[in-house]
Design a protein around this motif. Structure first.
Motif, PDB file in Angstrom:
ATOM      1  N   PRO A 139       0.847  -1.206   0.000  1.00  0.00           N
ATOM      2  CA  PRO A 139       0.000   0.000   0.000  1.00  0.00           C
ATOM      3  C   PRO A 139       0.876   1.248   0.000  1.00  0.00           C
ATOM      4  O   PRO A 139       1.974   1.254   0.543  1.00  0.00           O
ATOM      5  CB  PRO A 139      -0.791  -0.129   1.308  1.00  0.00           C
ATOM      6  N   ARG A 140       0.373   2.313  -0.627  1.00  0.00           N
ATOM      7  CA  ARG A 140       1.098   3.582  -0.688  1.00  0.00           C
ATOM      8  C   ARG A 140       0.215   4.701  -0.163  1.00  0.00           C
ATOM      9  O   ARG A 140      -0.919   4.838  -0.624  1.00  0.00           O
ATOM     10  CB  ARG A 140       1.527   3.895  -2.112  1.00  0.00           C
ATOM     11  N   PRO A 141       0.675   5.463   0.813  1.00  0.00           N
ATOM     12  CA  PRO A 141       1.947   5.284   1.521  1.00  0.00           C
ATOM     13  C   PRO A 141       1.879   4.099   2.479  1.00  0.00           C
ATOM     14  O   PRO A 141       0.800   3.740   2.949  1.00  0.00           O
ATOM     15  CB  PRO A 141       2.106   6.602   2.276  1.00  0.00           C
ATOM     16  N   LEU A 142       3.026   3.538   2.753  1.00  0.00           N
ATOM     17  CA  LEU A 142       3.056   2.384   3.636  1.00  0.00           C
ATOM     18  C   LEU A 142       2.641   2.775   5.045  1.00  0.00           C
ATOM     19  O   LEU A 142       1.852   2.080   5.695  1.00  0.00           O
ATOM     20  CB  LEU A 142       4.471   1.787   3.625  1.00  0.00           C
ATOM     21  N   ALA A 143       3.180   3.878   5.549  1.00  0.00           N
ATOM     22  CA  ALA A 143       2.790   4.385   6.872  1.00  0.00           C
ATOM     23  C   ALA A 143       1.768   5.491   6.656  1.00  0.00           C
ATOM     24  O   ALA A 143       2.111   6.664   6.508  1.00  0.00           O
ATOM     25  CB  ALA A 143       4.018   4.898   7.630  1.00  0.00           C
TER      26      ALA A 143
END
Length: 956
Positions: free
Chosen positions: A219-223
């Motif tokens: 997924p983007r962004p990961l965080a």
């Protein structure tokens, strides 16, 4: 309030050592999710010296005064009756003193800020009294780091927990996932978490098994806002709306700069909050700069805000900035974050502005320009240029992510070739070198039709990667020109041993640094004025958006290739001319890349003096140009040159600095070489634990990334440490596979250096027959004239294997040859072996003279255990015991002496560890031994003893 930041593992062990003896008081803090509770639980569970009082505080709002204090005492089975805070604090102090009378006491209070004010005041008073009175009680109190420490505890010393190191974070990922995670995914998790344990675990839980294995996109962004908000919890609960706007604007401003803080006046004007007083407690104002107390909190504020509010904050910031200089670049960046789709005109402005930007902003501007670009070719070009800047700054994972993004759209072969050339450079500095070789070869193929010069640099870089991997066939293949002008294609001369076709005078540290394999893949990065050459392969000017094939000085590159190829073929006579021209060309200017090639070629020629000069000039040039990513390579050459010259302590100094810079710039492969140098230096000084630590560190990266050269050097260091400790059998067993023919033989360019140690070890272990073949190979090496130490070492090896009537002459001839080279260590080893030989033949007076010379030589170069061998042999030969020594400090090993002196200068254990490039646990271990050897019980006594020794001159 005083404070320091320390790594968690080192912090726990250091704290426990102190608490077991002298007690101490510490307020432990850190950002949300840093692991304060786990830190405290580990400390409480590990404390074995006495009782532990351990409680987790509960919110004190609405609770009666002193309720928190009574909770602690009830948990400890005690009570305190007190009328006021001061009385309660004194009563708590009395209770702590009584409980620690029989054995040390540890008190752990988690989330002490949640206690009622009266309990905090009592705790602060008692803690201050414990410190002042020297009561053997340790107090560990945790408080959050995103807000100021309460005034009741503000006078106590603070320990801030460091983020996890990338290595520790990677191990956490492997532990949690059972090792079932793709290496690239692990890198992304570690980077996104930025060392925060709770966020790292949250990100792992967020991913599916297929995503962890790299089979599905992340997924983007990961965080994202949800993950960050889950870690920060209620840290922002109750923030008024006017403060919330200020927080978001501050977070947006920090995002643009990439720095931990932003201009306070700009933030206030953009937020319309010039009169806001006081600032939210999560912000700190210092010298006109505004920053979050917790960087993670700033990330959470930004990620958790609705997109339209984020865009509004960026619009307001852009409106408050001018259109010139760095402000102009920042304004463009803020405008870029208001765009909701491709914006070609804005992207072009950003790319053009990058040429006049500071390096950090340049990378961010190029990245945003790429993200806003619709054209595939232009997009790939800008991502590649941004990746070059990331690599220059030492951010290898980011560079790889940007290069992956460059692949996302179709692009011409020349553009893809430039990206692969840079990818190879990233992997060569910080990745599997076989993968680097394949990227370089792919780049060469893509560029073959459009840019012959860049293709040639790619093949040279592929040869370097093969060299690092210990693959001479691939290295020679990459260097083969369809129509070579200077080097024939015939097989090596008959005298080259069939099992050592690639023996080379380059030895350690002489692998070439081609323009394609420097810190940024040959990218000449322009400075603030925008000047600079282009990037090989793609021909892109990194400083801006201009294009054009980079001008390549093909003569020096061809000479380096021809010289390397001649060496690999064993034609050292044909290598000298091209390599000498490489040396001269590099020294004719102040460009760090040609200077590094000059140092490499000088090492291949055995011209150690010139190699040191070229390495020093390359280091100075890299620093002058701000090319921090080139510094570790220059220091690597300097360290290897000093080793070749026999100056092991200077090599250690360069390698310690090189290790720090390599770690800071994310060059794990270069760091592995520095670890190997430090292991070799420590093996001379007799520090077996230090040797083991650096050997383990070098091998961790070497085995993971296929660094055969660093692995061989590290194993040689471990064997030499065995030999210095009087363990020849172990040394022979360790060195045997490295120097004998077979699949386990060491790196083709390094194993010959270990032969003298192997011969000595086998003879001392009673196996001289194992060494004969290795000595004949070493004869060929010495005949090359490229290793200044080799002729004397060869004569020493022959003396060890010779009949008595010949050995005497060979030892004397070896000592004569040692006079031609610098360095005490190798000569002292020959004196020691000759002295042993003389003593066993009852030529005691001659033996004592030789052994005395050996002892002085070992003492001059700090070879402590070797000096002990010489002294023991001398006593066995009837020499009278020497004087008590140069003071008490003479009983310390060189490493212990360094630590003692730094501690006496006031350095903390962590500062000592950083200066010596070892762990704090190693410093703690040595310091305990120093105390035991010298009979001191505290740092104060150690300072006094060192000071007395220096005043009287009684020091080694």
């Amino acid at each position: 309030m005083t404070g320091q930041t320390i790594p968690r593992r080192q912090a726990i062990h250091r704290l426990l050592d102190g608490l077991r003896t002298d007690g101490g008081v510490h307020v432990v803090t850190g950002e949300p999710g840093c692991g304060r509770t786990a830190f405290l639980e580990y400390a409480a569970g590990s404390f074995r010296a006495g009782p532990v009082w351990h409680v987790r505080a509960e919110p004190g709002r609405g609770a009666p005064p002193l309720s928190g204090l009574h909770t602690l005492l009830r948990a400890a089975g005690r009570t305190v009756r007190a009328a006021g805070d001061g009385t309660a604090g004194e009563a708590l102090f009395d209770a702590l003193r009584a409980a620690s009378g029989a054995s040390p006491l540890l008190v752990c209070v988690d989330d002490a800020h949640l206690w009622d004010a009266a309990s905090r005041a009592a705790l602060g008073h008692a803690a201050a009294r414990v410190r002042a009175a020297g009561v053997p009680a340790g107090l560990l109190l945790t408080v959050p780091g995103h807000r100021p420490v309460d005034r009741e505890l503000a006078a106590l010393p603070v320990l801030r927990l460091d983020p996890l190191t990338p290595g520790d974070a990677a191990r956490v990922v492997d532990d949690v996932t059972g090792g079932a995670v793709d290496p690239r995914v692990r890198e992304e998790l570690v980077t996104a978490a930025e060392g925060n344990p709770a966020l790292l675990l949250a990100l792992i839980r967020r991913l599916s098994h297929a995503q962890l294995r790299g089979r599905r996109a992340l997924p983007r962004p990961l965080a994202d806002g949800e993950a960050l908000g889950g870690v920060t919890g209620g840290c922002l609960t109750g923030v008024p709306p006017d403060r919330a706007g200020l927080l978001l604007t501050a977070a947006a401003a920090v995002r643009a700069t990439g720095e931990p803080d932003a201009d306070a006046d700009l933030v206030r004007r953009a937020a319309g909050a010039g009169a806001v007083r006081p600032l939210p407690e999560v912000l700190v104002l210092a010298e006109g700069r505004l920053r979050f107390r917790s960087a993670l909190l700033g990330r959470a504020v930004y990620a958790g805000a609705p997109p339209e509010r984020r865009r509004a904050a960026h619009r307001a910031l852009a409106a408050c900035l001018t259109d010139t200089g760095a402000d102009g670049v920042l304004a463009l960046l803020h405008r870029s974050w208001t765009a909701t789709g491709p914006a070609p005109a804005l992207a072009a402005e950003l790319a053009a502005a990058a040429s006049v930007s500071p390096p950090g902003l340049r990378r961010r501007a190029l990245t945003r320009a790429a993200e806003l670009t619709a054209d595939g070719t232009e997009r790939a070009h800008r991502y590649t240029a941004a990746a070059a800047q990331a690599l220059l700054a030492g951010h290898s994972p980011e560079a790889l992510r940007l290069l992956d993004a460059a692949r996302s759209r179709p692009a011409p072969a020349s553009v893809r070739g430039g990206a692969e050339l840079l990818r190879g450079a990233v992997l060569l500095a910080d990745g599997p070198v076989d993968d680097a070789r394949e990227s370089f070869l792919l780049a060469a193929g893509l560029l073959a039709e459009t840019d012959h010069e860049a293709a040639g640099r790619a093949t040279l870089a592929a040869a370097e990667a093969a060299w690092a991997a210990g693959d001479p066939a691939s290295c020679l293949h990459a260097l083969t020109d369809p129509a070579p002008a200077a080097v024939p294609t015939e097989a090596p001369p008959a005298r080259t041993p069939a099992h050592a076709p690639a023996t080379r005078p380059a030895a350690i540290g002489a692998a070439p640094r081609t323009e394609a394999s420097g810190a940024v893949g040959g990218v000449a990065v322009s400075g603030p004025g925008g000047s600079g050459a282009g990037m090989p392969g793609g021909g892109w000017a990194v400083g801006g958006d201009a294009r054009g094939v980079a001008h390549v000085r093909s003569g020096p590159l061809r000479d380096h290739r021809d010289g390397m190829r001649a060496v690999l073929l064993g034609r050292f006579d044909r290598a000298a001319g091209p390599l000498r021209r490489v040396v001269e060309h590099g020294l004719s200017g102040d460009d760090p890349e040609p200077l590094l090639r000059s140092a490499s070629a000088a090492l291949m020629l055995g011209d150690v003096t010139t190699a040191r000069r070229a390495g020093a000039r390359a280091l100075a040039a890299a620093r002058t140009l701000g090319s921090s990513a080139l510094e570790p390579r220059a220091l690597e050459y300097l360290a290897y040159a000093e080793l070749r010259a026999g100056r092991h302590q200077l090599a250690r100094t360069h390698a310690e600095e090189g290790l720090r810079t390599a770690s800071r710039t994310g060059q794990r492969n270069t760091a592995a070489h520095h670890h190997a140098v430090l292991a070799l230096a420590a093996s001379i000084e007799g520090e077996r634990e230090i040797v083991a630590e650096h050997v383990a560190a070098a091998l961790r990266t070497a085995r993971r990334h296929g660094l055969a050269q660093a692995a061989t050097l590290a194993q040689w260091a471990a064997a030499r440490a065995d030999l210095g400790a009087g363990r020849p059998r172990e040394a022979a067993d360790r060195l045997g596979p490295l120097v004998r023919p077979g699949a386990r033989r060491g790196h083709f360019a390094v194993w010959m250096l270990a032969v003298p140690c192997f011969v000595e070890a086998t003879v001392l272990a009673g196996r001289p027959e194992h060494a004969a073949a290795a000595v004949e190979d070493f004869d060929l090496w010495a005949a090359c004239g490229a290793d200044p130490q080799a002729p004397a070492q060869l004569l020493r090896c022959r003396a060890l294997l010779a009949a008595p009537d010949a050995a005497d002459t060979l030892y004397l001839r070896a000592l004569d040859r040692h006079e031609e080279t610098a360095g005490d260590f190798e000569r002292a080893r020959t004196e020691l072996l000759y002295g042993k030989w003389l003593r066993r033949r009852r030529r005691l007076r001659e033996a004592r003279n030789r052994l005395g010379e050996a002892l002085m030589g070992f003492e001059r170069c700090g070879a402590h255990l070797w000096a002990q061998q010489a002294a023991a042999e001398s006593r066995a030969g009837g020499a009278a015991p020497g004087p008590p020594g140069a003071g008490e400090l003479s009983r310390l090993t060189p490493q212990q002496l360094r630590i003692a002196r730094r501690v006496a200068e006031g350095a903390t254990n962590r500062e000592v560890a950083l200066s010596l490039s070892v762990s704090t646990r190693t410093v703690d271990y040595h310091l305990r031994n120093i105390f035991a050897i010298l009979g001191v019980r505290s740092r104060v006594e150690l300072v006094r003893l060192v000071g007395q020794a220096e005043k009287t001159g009684a020091q080694p």
